[in-house]
Design a protein around this motif. Structure first.
Motif, mmCIF file in Angstrom:
data_model
loop_
_atom_site.group_PDB
_atom_site.id
_atom_site.type_symbol
_atom_site.label_atom_id
_atom_site.label_comp_id
_atom_site.label_asym_id
_atom_site.label_seq_id
_atom_site.Cartn_x
_atom_site.Cartn_y
_atom_site.Cartn_z
ATOM 1 N N ARG A 55 0.631 -1.242 0.167
ATOM 2 C CA ARG A 55 0.029 -0.168 0.177
ATOM 3 C C ARG A 55 0.869 1.424 -0.122
ATOM 4 O O ARG A 55 1.842 1.192 0.721
ATOM 5 C CB ARG A 55 -0.805 0.062 1.148
ATOM 6 N N ARG A 56 0.450 2.119 -0.750
ATOM 7 C CA ARG A 56 1.236 3.347 -0.846
ATOM 8 C C ARG A 56 -0.016 4.448 -0.880
ATOM 9 O O ARG A 56 -0.860 4.430 -2.060
ATOM 10 C CB ARG A 56 2.175 3.624 -2.042
ATOM 11 N N GLY A 57 0.110 5.416 -0.234
ATOM 12 C CA GLY A 57 -1.203 6.694 -0.267
ATOM 13 C C GLY A 57 -0.780 7.638 -1.254
ATOM 14 O O GLY A 57 0.037 7.702 -2.032
ATOM 15 N N ILE A 58 -1.632 8.576 -1.214
ATOM 16 C CA ILE A 58 -1.367 9.753 -2.130
ATOM 17 C C ILE A 58 -0.685 10.914 -1.492
ATOM 18 O O ILE A 58 -0.716 12.245 -2.013
ATOM 19 C CB ILE A 58 -2.823 10.323 -2.622
ATOM 20 N N GLU A 59 -0.448 10.607 -0.055
ATOM 21 C CA GLU A 59 0.116 11.920 0.331
ATOM 22 C C GLU A 59 1.362 12.661 -0.171
ATOM 23 O O GLU A 59 1.655 13.691 0.308
ATOM 24 C CB GLU A 59 0.246 11.401 2.009
ATOM 25 N N GLU A 60 1.998 11.872 -0.749
ATOM 26 C CA GLU A 60 3.246 12.480 -1.255
ATOM 27 C C GLU A 60 3.058 12.850 -2.846
ATOM 28 O O GLU A 60 4.273 13.432 -3.423
ATOM 29 C CB GLU A 60 4.282 11.747 -1.122
ATOM 30 N N ILE A 61 1.856 12.779 -3.319
ATOM 31 C CA ILE A 61 1.609 13.445 -4.717
ATOM 32 C C ILE A 61 1.796 14.719 -4.585
ATOM 33 O O ILE A 61 1.238 15.667 -3.948
ATOM 34 C CB ILE A 61 0.354 13.025 -5.236
ATOM 35 N N THR A 62 2.682 15.354 -5.621
ATOM 36 C CA THR A 62 2.915 16.819 -5.706
ATOM 37 C C THR A 62 2.074 17.591 -6.732
ATOM 38 O O THR A 62 1.744 16.696 -8.009
ATOM 39 C CB THR A 62 4.349 16.954 -6.080
ATOM 40 N N PRO A 63 1.918 18.804 -6.988
ATOM 41 C CA PRO A 63 1.435 19.280 -7.965
ATOM 42 C C PRO A 63 2.170 19.155 -9.153
ATOM 43 O O PRO A 63 1.400 18.851 -10.278
ATOM 44 C CB PRO A 63 1.587 21.045 -7.516
ATOM 45 N N GLU A 64 3.574 18.868 -9.095
ATOM 46 C CA GLU A 64 4.408 18.552 -10.384
ATOM 47 C C GLU A 64 3.943 17.354 -10.914
ATOM 48 O O GLU A 64 3.853 17.256 -12.258
ATOM 49 C CB GLU A 64 6.005 18.576 -9.959
ATOM 50 N N ASP A 65 3.605 16.211 -10.169
ATOM 51 C CA ASP A 65 3.363 14.937 -10.480
ATOM 52 C C ASP A 65 1.963 14.957 -11.264
ATOM 53 O O ASP A 65 1.887 14.475 -12.182
ATOM 54 C CB ASP A 65 2.896 13.973 -9.378
ATOM 55 N N VAL A 66 1.101 15.710 -10.804
ATOM 56 C CA VAL A 66 -0.331 15.882 -11.351
ATOM 57 C C VAL A 66 -0.196 16.502 -12.721
ATOM 58 O O VAL A 66 -0.586 16.117 -13.909
ATOM 59 C CB VAL A 66 -1.415 16.661 -10.393
ATOM 60 N N ARG A 67 0.814 17.848 -12.599
ATOM 61 C CA ARG A 67 0.781 18.348 -14.041
ATOM 62 C C ARG A 67 1.626 17.641 -15.060
ATOM 63 O O ARG A 67 1.068 17.457 -16.193
ATOM 64 C CB ARG A 67 1.687 19.819 -13.693
ATOM 65 N N ARG A 68 2.592 16.725 -14.580
ATOM 66 C CA ARG A 68 3.268 15.854 -15.528
ATOM 67 C C ARG A 68 2.530 14.956 -16.346
ATOM 68 O O ARG A 68 2.315 14.481 -17.339
ATOM 69 C CB ARG A 68 4.275 15.089 -15.050
ATOM 70 N N ALA A 69 1.399 14.224 -15.549
ATOM 71 C CA ALA A 69 0.547 13.310 -15.913
ATOM 72 C C ALA A 69 -0.480 13.774 -16.838
ATOM 73 O O ALA A 69 -0.789 13.365 -18.039
ATOM 74 C CB ALA A 69 -0.242 12.718 -14.829
ATOM 75 N N GLN A 70 -0.961 15.155 -16.543
ATOM 76 C CA GLN A 70 -1.786 16.044 -17.332
ATOM 77 C C GLN A 70 -1.270 16.030 -18.716
ATOM 78 O O GLN A 70 -1.942 16.009 -19.596
ATOM 79 C CB GLN A 70 -2.259 17.146 -16.746
#
Lengths: 336, 336
Positions: free
Chosen positions: A242-257
């Motif tokens: 299990r790994r949660g979303i607590e370490e997801i950064t705005p940068e991760d989200v933008r890169r995926a987008q």
């Protein structure tokens, strides 16, 4: 007309939604299924209100909503200080309905079954830790032990895995099973950082004050464990990677987008292996759900890919699963 | 170990796929469900091969595939010239399996039920015209009458409507239930005209030589009728408002594409009203399925929107539904 006595444990938002559905649709259920439900007890952490002839659920709702606790209800009824196990033993009922978050509820689920009572539950930990023991007890006694609302609210993923794929062999399930993390990730896609998105979710009542159960993937892990038990064989939550979303950064989200993708907390369930972690999924993939939707992509040997998408949270939506199970349990009790 | 005697009617592609799954997964089913299947008869239009001790299904497959008809199988077994009704009466079996296209099969389905036999069917007209009568007979005798494979192949839409939404009230179903029309419309989007697309579908074995059942929306209408019976109340196929895809022009398809839409043969099912017609749906809508996928969007009072997407055609995919029902029927027979 068969009368079915319900003993309801937990009178928070879900418990009250269940009682409201039973009230509003009682006449329809009588006509459609030939069962009449009688609530003989309701319990919250303040106490147990019990009357063998049946309490007035309308009044229970009014008391709870105006005074915050059932123990204020001393005019008409006696309020008992039973533990759940004592309540299960003392109160004569056909179905014990668990809409609590009690992590140790398996003890009184077992007590109910041993006492010849059916169990309907929306409470996940009993199944995520004690599936094999609970099923063995229920099957041995030919008693209903139903739990549709534990995964994807009332969206009938449990029914599908139990009854809809008897000839198939499940190979893999991929699913988004937690709506709070989907909300937070969606808000991060709109430009917020993790902390801001979490605060917004809390302000809207989507995330709890202690949000760790959702954020760290514990809730999704419980649900994924239950799906594994159904699709493959019993396994316990401690086996989940299990790994949660607590370490997801705005940068991760933008890169995926930028890649046309979206990040979602994805549960992958294979024979003997359960993983919950944030994953990039294409926007066109069924896993790219929005809002309070959950989805499960089930792969089997005969059918290929089957996708079920529906509400994964919400009060009426969760009550749908609990009430559906109460009806099914009643029909099974009537047969036997 | 309970032995369950199967009498199989129809030995075309689906019938053979069912027998193949029973052979390949027989050991697994014995272990998983404690049932052992014995095929006591198989029938095609050439005759009925029957042996009370059980025939060898492997040999039946070989005969049918090499000689095209079961009546060639005179070495080891007697071939009978029974009508289906006679065969149902003469042959001792637990489950009558109908994988034919016999439009009058309701007569021998009823005969089977009256004779104490369970029925599993992938054949639609009996249900689209005689649902109420068949259900009444089956329920009155507490006998399984199962038909998962009639709609969306093995995708468990029937299970969901029968068992997964007991507390909900269905408000509307929108669905794409015919894969052949989806194929033709997709090929028209690629630039073919209707006739060319139809010929390609026929060449690939997707459309039949007489394609009217698919093209005119009759097949989708049968299926939509069955869903109406489950979600609301019994209704017969002649009540369906129906328009096929035979008049869709390349111009219609292009105009839809220009608006970001796609044309699909959509069934809309509401209380007392069933419509099947080509409709423009947004590309992002769940109804915009591709290939052999079917989808159903179910709206209910409690759950909101539930979407089920999966195979709507295919041999293994249809066998999934038939075999699943055979297993469920066996388990129910064992209980009673």
């Amino acid at each position: 007309m068969r009368e079915i006595k319900l003993s309801i444990f937990g009178f928070g938002n879900v418990g009250r939604a269940v009682v409201r559905v039973l009230l509003e649709k009682g006449a329809l259920f009588r006509e459609r299924y030939g069962v009449e439900f009688k609530v003989v007890s309701v319990a919250d952490t303040s106490g147990v209100v019990w009357l063998p002839e049946g309490i007035d659920p309308r009044e229970a709702l009014i008391i709870k909503e105006n005074f915050g606790k059932l123990s204020s209800w001393t005019n008409d009824y006696e309020v008992y200080n039973f533990t759940p196990s004592e309540a299960v033993r003392e109160i004569d009922s056909d179905i014990v309905v668990d809409v609590t978050n009690d992590k140790n509820a398996h003890t009184w689920h077992l007590a109910a079954l041993k006492d010849g009572k059916a169990v309907v539950t929306s409470n996940k930990p009993p199944l995520a830790f004690h599936y094999a023991e609970l099923m063995k007890e229920a099957e041995g006694r030919n008693l209903p032990y139903f739990f549709e609302a534990t995964v994807m609210a009332g969206t009938p993923i449990i029914t599908v895995l139990q009854d809809g794929l008897k000839g198939d062999t499940v190979e893999r399930i991929e699913a988004v099973l937690n709506a709070t993390t989907t909300f937070i990730l969606s808000r991060m896609e709109a430009g917020l950082d993790f902390e801001e998105a979490l605060r917004e979710a809390q302000a809207l009542g989507i995330a709890e004050r202690d949000p760790s159960g959702d954020i760290l993937g514990i809730d999704a892990g419980y649900k994924a464990t239950i799906l594994h038990c159904l699709a493959f064989h019993p396994l316990t939550f401690d086996r989940v990677k299990r790994r949660g979303i607590e370490e997801i950064t705005p940068e991760d989200v933008r890169r995926a987008q930028g890649r046309g993708n979206t990040i979602r907390l994805v549960a992958e369930i294979e024979d003997g292996a359960v993983t919950v972690e944030p994953r990039e999924v294409p926007r066109t993939n069924p896993l790219a759900v929005e809002s309070h939707e959950n989805t499960a992509v089930i792969r089997t040997d005969l059918l290929g890919e089957l996708v079920i998408t529906g509400a994964g949270a919400g009060l009426k939506e969760t009550a749908s699963g609990v009430v559906g199970d109460i009806i099914k349990a009643s029909m099974k009790l009537r047969e036997s």
